[in-house]
Design an enzyme around this catalytic site. Structure first.
Site, short mmCIF file in Angstrom:
data_model
loop_
_atom_site.label_atom_id
_atom_site.label_comp_id
_atom_site.label_asym_id
_atom_site.label_seq_id
_atom_site.Cartn_x
_atom_site.Cartn_y
_atom_site.Cartn_z
N HIS A 25 0.71 -1.05 0.03
CA HIS A 25 0.05 -0.03 0.22
C HIS A 25 1.07 1.40 0.22
O HIS A 25 2.19 1.24 0.21
CB HIS A 25 -0.89 0.04 1.30
CG HIS A 25 -0.43 0.08 2.54
ND1 HIS A 25 0.40 1.22 3.01
CD2 HIS A 25 -0.22 -0.79 3.58
CE1 HIS A 25 0.85 1.12 4.21
NE2 HIS A 25 0.63 -0.31 4.44
N ASP A 50 -2.60 -19.15 12.48
CA ASP A 50 -1.35 -19.48 13.54
C ASP A 50 -1.54 -19.19 14.92
O ASP A 50 -1.53 -18.09 15.26
CB ASP A 50 0.08 -18.80 12.82
CG ASP A 50 1.23 -19.52 13.32
OD1 ASP A 50 1.64 -19.20 14.43
OD2 ASP A 50 1.94 -20.44 12.66
N SER A 68 2.42 -5.02 7.26
CA SER A 68 2.09 -4.92 5.88
C SER A 68 3.11 -4.93 4.99
O SER A 68 4.26 -4.50 5.17
CB SER A 68 1.53 -3.42 5.48
OG SER A 68 2.37 -2.41 6.02
#
Length: 324
Positions: free
Chosen positions: A155, A273, A288
């Protein structure tokens, strides 16, 4: 960027992150390596953002050249007297000998021009009386390295108004994760890290809707990285590689639960997880860019976390990141 209340409660853009891979993924015809290692980003903005207006100490007392000029905090100065402005030295060099300053600046995507009389301080230098920000720094994640190019974040780096920050370049540095704040429903967690601005490992040249990109330095060692190839994502089990401690990435299981076409938010993912859930609560700011691997191929990267459910978030497909 304005969004509906429902959307604001749902999603939060994550701060960049970077991570290394320790598992065999296979081989590709090109030198495409999985990322995941933490790195420090320092981006030079195109123009300088006004973050404050102050007085100049002159022989006749305090003077504020910008006080009634119409220029305000948040404006981005692009040029003065026709000279491009990217830092404080540029401002000093651009002001004319008589103190005149024809300032071109941007506010909400609109350009304005104001002529200002700067003030001569007690040292005989003309000044505008302005505090500026000329760079943005943070911790982020590299998604992949292909040849001499790296891709990260998935992003863009944005400003306080939600607009993509225009950059004139920047550097990438080695980094370490020093801790984290666990994410909970209604509040995003975050990774905490440090980096030292010495010996840049890459030059940044692009800040795009799909991430931050640049060139790795020639002496960057890729011998311990894992080669892979590009794949197409499908609904089902997958993995991410991310770093939540020091500089060593780990493999964490996820599930891709929805796939959409488009330029950015292509996947809805869920962290499955148990180790990652116990430590961070799921996706946190700083993850990210963490690469998504499915069937031993790179299919995308983590980009966002859902505020009302940190175990879920968005991802971008690798097709939207590759070759930038």
């Amino acid at each position: 960027m304005k969004k509906s209340l429902k959307f604001l409660n749902l999603i939060l853009i994550i701060i960049f992150c970077f991570s290394f891979n320790l598992f065999k993924v296979g081989y590709a015809d090109e030198n495409l390596y999985i990322g995941g290692m933490p790195a420090g980003f320092s981006l030079n903005t195109k123009g300088v953002e006004v973050v404050g207006i102050c007085d100049v100490i002159t022989e006749n007392g305090l003077v504020s050249p910008l006080k009634n000029s119409g220029i305000q905090e948040g404006d981005v100065i692009l040029s003065i007297n026709g000279y491009e402005i990217n830092n404080a030295c540029d401002i000093k060099n651009a002001i004319s000998n008589d103190g005149k300053a024809l300032i071109e600046f941007v506010r909400c995507d609109q350009k304005f021009i104001k002529e200002i009389n700067s003030a001569k301080d007690i040292n005989g230098q003309f000044k505008l009386g302005v505090y500026i920000k000329d760079c943005i720094s943070g911790i982020g994640t590299i998604t992949y390295i292909k040849g001499n190019r790296f891709a990260s974040l998935g992003h863009p780096v944005i400003n306080s108004d939600g607009k993509l920050v225009k950059i004139s370049g920047g550097n990438l540095y080695e980094s370490k994760i020093t801790g984290y704040v666990k994410g909970v429903r209604g509040r995003a967690g975050e990774l905490k890290g440090v980096f030292v601005k010495q010996n840049a490992i890459a030059k940044i040249d692009k800040n795009l809707e799909s991430g931050v990109y640049g060139n790795i330095t020639e002496n960057f060692d890729t011998s311990s990285l894992i080669k892979t190839s590009i794949g197409k994502a499908s609904v089902g089990d997958a993995y991410i590689y991310s770093t939540i401690d020091d500089a060593t990435p780990k493999k964490y299981s996820i599930s891709i639960i929805k796939i959409d076409e488009g330029d950015s938010k292509n996947f809805v993912v869920k962290i499955t997880d148990k180790d990652l859930l116990n430590h961070t609560g799921g996706i946190v700011q700083g993850m990210s860019g963490s690469p998504i691997i499915q069937k031993n191929k790179l299919v995308g990267a983590i980009t966002h976390v859902f505020i009302n459910d940190p175990t879920r978030g968005f991802g971008i497909k690798i097709d939207n990141m590759i070759n930038n």
